[in-house]
Design a protein around this motif. Structure first.
Motif, mmCIF file in Angstrom:
data_model
loop_
_atom_site.group_PDB
_atom_site.id
_atom_site.type_symbol
_atom_site.label_atom_id
_atom_site.label_comp_id
_atom_site.label_asym_id
_atom_site.label_seq_id
_atom_site.Cartn_x
_atom_site.Cartn_y
_atom_site.Cartn_z
ATOM 1 N N SER A 58 20.094 -19.259 -28.091
ATOM 2 C CA SER A 58 18.712 -19.603 -27.753
ATOM 3 C C SER A 58 18.314 -19.331 -26.311
ATOM 4 N N GLY A 59 19.277 -18.931 -25.452
ATOM 5 C CA GLY A 59 18.942 -18.759 -24.048
ATOM 6 C C GLY A 59 18.431 -20.062 -23.454
ATOM 7 N N LEU A 60 17.390 -19.965 -22.640
ATOM 8 C CA LEU A 60 16.828 -21.158 -22.007
ATOM 9 C C LEU A 60 15.663 -21.753 -22.798
ATOM 10 N N SER A 61 15.423 -21.236 -24.002
ATOM 11 C CA SER A 61 14.233 -21.652 -24.747
ATOM 12 C C SER A 61 14.244 -23.121 -25.134
ATOM 13 N N LEU A 62 15.442 -23.709 -25.323
ATOM 14 C CA LEU A 62 15.507 -25.114 -25.718
ATOM 15 C C LEU A 62 15.413 -26.065 -24.532
ATOM 16 N N VAL A 63 15.641 -25.557 -23.336
ATOM 17 C CA VAL A 63 15.693 -26.446 -22.177
ATOM 18 C C VAL A 63 14.382 -27.196 -21.977
ATOM 19 N N GLN A 64 13.267 -26.470 -21.960
ATOM 20 C CA GLN A 64 11.978 -27.114 -21.740
ATOM 21 C C GLN A 64 11.654 -28.089 -22.865
ATOM 22 N N PHE A 71 15.090 -35.769 -21.830
ATOM 23 C CA PHE A 71 16.510 -35.610 -21.501
ATOM 24 C C PHE A 71 16.735 -34.956 -20.150
ATOM 25 N N SER A 72 17.842 -35.329 -19.504
ATOM 26 C CA SER A 72 18.401 -34.536 -18.408
ATOM 27 C C SER A 72 19.338 -33.518 -19.038
ATOM 28 N N ILE A 73 19.415 -32.319 -18.453
ATOM 29 C CA ILE A 73 20.141 -31.213 -19.078
ATOM 30 C C ILE A 73 21.253 -30.693 -18.170
ATOM 31 N N PHE A 74 22.453 -30.624 -18.722
ATOM 32 C CA PHE A 74 23.600 -29.995 -18.069
ATOM 33 C C PHE A 74 23.829 -28.650 -18.743
ATOM 34 N N LEU A 75 23.666 -27.557 -17.999
ATOM 35 C CA LEU A 75 23.873 -26.208 -18.523
ATOM 36 C C LEU A 75 25.304 -25.790 -18.207
ATOM 37 N N LEU A 93 18.685 -19.482 -13.149
ATOM 38 C CA LEU A 93 18.924 -20.721 -13.884
ATOM 39 C C LEU A 93 18.275 -21.932 -13.223
ATOM 40 N N VAL A 94 18.328 -22.009 -11.878
ATOM 41 C CA VAL A 94 17.738 -23.184 -11.220
ATOM 42 C C VAL A 94 16.219 -23.167 -11.301
ATOM 43 N N ASP A 95 15.641 -22.006 -11.577
ATOM 44 C CA ASP A 95 14.191 -21.939 -11.733
ATOM 45 C C ASP A 95 13.743 -22.477 -13.090
ATOM 46 N N SER A 96 14.700 -22.766 -13.982
ATOM 47 C CA SER A 96 14.385 -23.407 -15.262
ATOM 48 C C SER A 96 14.397 -24.917 -15.051
#
Length: 241
Positions: A58-64, A71-75, A93-96
């Motif tokens: 999914s790449g970064l699509s689920l993060v937002q 939630f807080s997110i740990f990548l 990555l940090v720009d997400s």
């Protein structure tokens, strides 16, 4: 058991504080499955961990989406490459909306220092992986590291701290020594957490959630005991029973 976060301004209970230190590892084989687990865990106060498999899907699509659920997110991508490549990737990555990202300490001081600098500027936490919790002494020797596991973990953690990282990923079995060497403010994120009586699966150096917190872990990464449960929400709250 349906416990939710308290209203803003309310005092957290000890149970709430423990749950806020759990990172549910979404190591599943579909974005839909990850989203369903997240839906069941919403409002509990735990973190979500997105690892390589889910990121590949999914790449970064689920993060937002997960951030909007609270939630807080740990990548958990364990970046390990030449310093320039890691720095450029880290900037993306940090720009997400992620809150924490990791690199491999074995990438060396310069790589970690570049990543740490980007983390500081963005306000994101950058941590380093020491020795994978799937590795014991035999596996470590097999890749040419002729130190005891704990000695290698401490060596890499001290290098990470010197490079400016916010903390490391390490087995809870090494946390007591890491606290002594690295101090109270260094983040210690510990996978290989298994409730009493559960299977170890592919983890070698494991502890129970209660033992890990008592040893000094900052965050506990818990995967299958939560995500493979019939009721992930209930399994999360039973971790400390």
């Amino acid at each position: 058991m349906q416990r939710d976060q308290g209203v803003p301004g309310s005092q957290s209970s000890p149970a709430d504080e423990k749950i806020a230190r759990v990172m549910a590892a979404l190591d599943v084989d579909s974005a839909d499955k990850a989203a369903e687990i997240a839906k069941q865990l919403a409002g509990t106060g735990c973190w979500l961990k997105i690892g390589l498999e889910l990121y590949a899907l999914s790449g970064l699509s689920l993060v937002q989406k997960f951030k909007e659920m609270g939630f807080s997110i740990f990548l958990d991508l364990k970046l390990h490459d030449i310093p320039n490549t890691v720095a450029r990737t880290m900037q993306v990555l940090v720009d997400s909306a992620v809150d924490m990202i990791n690199v491999h300490c074995a990438g060396g001081y310069e790589m970690m220092a570049r990543a740490a600098e980007i983390g500081r500027k963005s306000g994101k936490k950058i941590i380093g992986v020491t020795v994978l919790t799937s590795m014991g002494q035999e596996e470590l020797s097999g890749v040419g590291v002729n130190r005891m596991v704990e000695d290698q973990v401490i060596n890499l953690a001290l290098l990470a701290q010197k490079a400016g990282l916010d903390g490391v990923v390490a087995s809870a079995r090494e946390v007591v020594s890491l606290r002594r060497e690295c101090g109270a403010d260094f983040l210690l994120v510990t996978p290989g957490i298994r409730p009493a009586g559960s299977e170890q699966n592919d983890q070698v150096r494991v502890l129970t959630p209660k033992e890990a917190l008592e040893n000094g872990s900052s965050y506990l990464v818990v995967g299958r005991p939560i995500t493979a449960a019939v009721n992930p929400r209930e399994a999360l709250f039973k971790l400390f029973d």
